[in-house]
Design a protein around this motif. Structure first.
Motif, PDB file in Angstrom:
ATOM      1  N   ARG A   1      47.296  50.806  25.015  1.00  0.00           N
ATOM      2  CA  ARG A   1      46.098  50.655  26.362  1.00  0.00           C
ATOM      3  C   ARG A   1      44.927  50.380  25.552  1.00  0.00           C
ATOM      4  O   ARG A   1      44.498  49.694  26.156  1.00  0.00           O
ATOM      5  N   THR A   2      44.800  51.037  24.057  1.00  0.00           N
ATOM      6  CA  THR A   2      43.845  50.466  23.099  1.00  0.00           C
ATOM      7  C   THR A   2      43.447  48.776  23.383  1.00  0.00           C
ATOM      8  O   THR A   2      41.907  47.631  23.418  1.00  0.00           O
TER       9      THR A   2
ATOM     10  N   LYS B   1      32.928  52.892  31.982  1.00  0.00           N
ATOM     11  CA  LYS B   1      31.610  51.945  31.265  1.00  0.00           C
ATOM     12  C   LYS B   1      30.923  52.163  30.547  1.00  0.00           C
ATOM     13  O   LYS B   1      30.204  52.058  29.164  1.00  0.00           O
TER      14      LYS B   1
ATOM     15  N   ALA C   1      36.598  53.385  36.526  1.00  0.00           N
ATOM     16  CA  ALA C   1      36.259  52.908  35.909  1.00  0.00           C
ATOM     17  C   ALA C   1      34.791  52.380  35.645  1.00  0.00           C
ATOM     18  O   ALA C   1      34.252  52.221  34.496  1.00  0.00           O
TER      19      ALA C   1
ATOM     20  N   THR D   1      34.335  55.032  24.165  1.00  0.00           N
ATOM     21  CA  THR D   1      35.798  54.573  24.225  1.00  0.00           C
ATOM     22  C   THR D   1      36.542  54.738  23.322  1.00  0.00           C
ATOM     23  O   THR D   1      38.213  55.195  23.330  1.00  0.00           O
TER      24      THR D   1
ATOM     25  N   GLU E   1      42.362  46.963  26.820  1.00  0.00           N
ATOM     26  CA  GLU E   1      41.142  47.348  26.632  1.00  0.00           C
ATOM     27  C   GLU E   1      40.649  46.570  25.971  1.00  0.00           C
ATOM     28  O   GLU E   1      38.938  46.256  26.174  1.00  0.00           O
TER      29      GLU E   1
ATOM     30  N   GLN F   1      41.097  44.003  25.362  1.00  0.00           N
ATOM     31  CA  GLN F   1      41.383  42.121  25.990  1.00  0.00           C
ATOM     32  C   GLN F   1      42.658  41.737  24.671  1.00  0.00           C
ATOM     33  O   GLN F   1      42.067  39.489  24.844  1.00  0.00           O
TER      34      GLN F   1
END
Lengths: 342, 342
Positions: free
Chosen positions: A112-113, B58, B54, B62, A116, A118
């Motif tokens: 997931r990390t 933001k 979501a 994280t 996230e 990208q």
């Protein structure tokens, strides 16, 4: 209103390709600093909108690949990582690493990390706990390349790079037999069923093919560590049918075996010892340790090549290859190779 | 139109705190699986909008920290990473790793990659090439914690965790003198000026404080590797004023020295040898290698604590601490400790 500047305008102005402009503005590492500077200056001069760039980039690639390994402390995985980086270097891809620490929960978090973050794709070697692979499905669902190496799972239809572990177990045993040993024990583990089962099967088949007697007492199942090696050797030496050689599940375990054997004056190669993984220290201990080289360098290289091939395709999972590497024996003093230097 | 569900509704429904709901929905690792499942099910039942989640996320954290090291292949850095993870575990932070491979360009890319991956902060040990530190300023500008360790740069006003390298050089030399050696050479490197200059100064001061003669010929400047160790030892042994002990810049270099000395039958402790870093193999070679322990475990622990402290503050750079760890000597056979086991 004046027409807005596009990257096509910048490319035309500089007489270079649009791709070069895009890569220069997105910080692609394979672009020279001079070119990058020229592009950035031209973009500013032509009032190119940085927001436009940002949104253009969103649809593009990050040129970052995530690599998940159980731990970077194991020399084997550190070597694979090194050769993945070497293999990706010229293409401009960089990697970020995530350690599962042999935990499924960590591994799920890792996927997931990285998604996230990208990443453009993921390469992974699974944790010992991983019995559910649904977290990896998410990568495939995003149509991003996933390459599994060493510790893989056949439930996932993705490319894999593995070692022929059956052959590794067979070769280690056969090599000891070729050196004249006749009663060969095996200290191994119950973890990571596939790899270790394959090795054990190779060991058993080599014993059988050479028509040597097989005994369940010669198989010690536990962990793999210096301590486990000492313990396993002590147990084997107490048995009535004392072995004259020991295959150890990894080089750390083999080191523990050697320590125990030296203490009771059965210093190898008096009793032969062979390990797996060709760890950094294995050439330097006394006696130096014979071992099965699992070729992490080749494994990392194959991972990088596989990833690049997939990354260049519209559908990375159109054709799936499974590469199996063959192990080799490194002959040193612990099995009687007197030419080996220490 | 019906009022939209908020996380407050979910919290009220389950009689738990809003923070727990938020953390459960954001996949915070410290939340139990049972709680997470309950929250997710309730969120679905109440038609909680995932988009809302979501966007809420933001603005939040994280819980990912980026760690930049020269290479995970060095045992020293792998150990630091291990103890950073241990230190962050209970707080729910996970780490992603980036290797600079001793290149400034890679390091710059690493900072950008990690910031793009939305890390909550960065811990870094600099590459050998890093002479410009402006890429690190971006982290500070974003008010995110930056902790530098081992290889640091005083131009940046950030917390640092370092080893007392002067003391490390002094102690290694003093220890050899205490063992009765009188003419001590030093094989070191010109790279990473601060650390190695400090060590060299410590060496020189120990020689002077003990009123032993100092000779520039006793200092070999080059790289650090097994090969450099062999080469350095060979050069020192050819000299008229042959040393009776050698300080080697790291354990790999010390290993090369030992190999050379064994070849010409001057096996340590006949000529004493001490290294730096207490690598994994150092206890297992013959003779076992005395070395300076640089306490990577403590360094990683201090990094984690420093980061957590900063992460909990509105302005992480309000008070900046610089922690200096003290090295210790590990006495083994290569300097005459006959009690040391091999």
């Amino acid at each position: 209103m004046k027409k807005k500047t596009t990257i096509y305008d910048i490319a035309k102005e500089l007489n270079i390709t649009v791709s070069t402009v895009s890569r220069a503005l997105s910080g692609f590492p394979a672009i020279s600093d001079a070119t990058r500077q020229l592009v950035v200056e031209t973009a500013k001069r032509l009032n190119y909108s940085p927001n436009k760039l940002a949104s253009a980039l969103k649809s593009g690639k990050t040129f970052i690949v995530g690599v998940i390994v159980p731990s970077v402390e194991a020399h084997f995985f550190a070597s694979i990582i090194h050769s993945i980086e070497e293999g990706l270097k010229d293409s401009g891809y960089r990697i970020i690493l995530y350690q599962s620490k042999e935990s499924l929960v960590n591994e799920v978090n890792g996927v997931r990390t990285l998604l996230e973050a990208q990443v453009d794709g993921i390469m992974a070697s699974m944790s010992l706990e991983t019995d559910d692979v649904s977290h990896f499905e998410e990568i495939i669902a995003q149509n991003k390349p996933l390459v599994l190496f060493d510790r893989v799972n056949k439930q996932l239809r993705v490319p894999t790079i593995t070692l022929n572990d059956y052959q590794a177990g067979y070769m280690a045993t056969q090599y000891l037999i070729d050196q004249g040993y006749k009663n060969i024990a095996f200290i191994t583990t119950v973890h990571q069923i596939k790899i270790f089962n394959d090795r054990l099967k190779g060991y058993k088949d080599a014993i059988r093919d050479n028509k040597l007697p097989f005994s369940e007492d010669n198989i010690i199942l536990g962990g793999l560590s210096i301590k486990d090696g000492r313990y396993g050797a002590a147990k084997l030496l107490r048995s009535e049918n004392r072995p004259d050689a020991i295959v150890a599940g990894d080089d750390f375990t083999a080191l523990g075996v050697i320590k125990k054997l030296k203490e009771i004056d059965e210093t190898p190669p008096k009793i032969g010892v062979i390990g797996f993984a060709n760890e950094a220290f294995s050439a330097y201990i006394t006696p130096s340790l014979s071992t099965v080289d699992q070729h992490p360098g080749e494994m990392g290289k194959a991972c990088a090549e596989m990833f690049l091939q997939m990354a260049g395709q519209l559908n990375p999972y159109d054709s799936i290859r499974n590469i199996v590497l063959e192990p080799t024996i490194v002959e040193r003093q612990s099995t009687g190779n007197t030419d080996a230097k220490d």
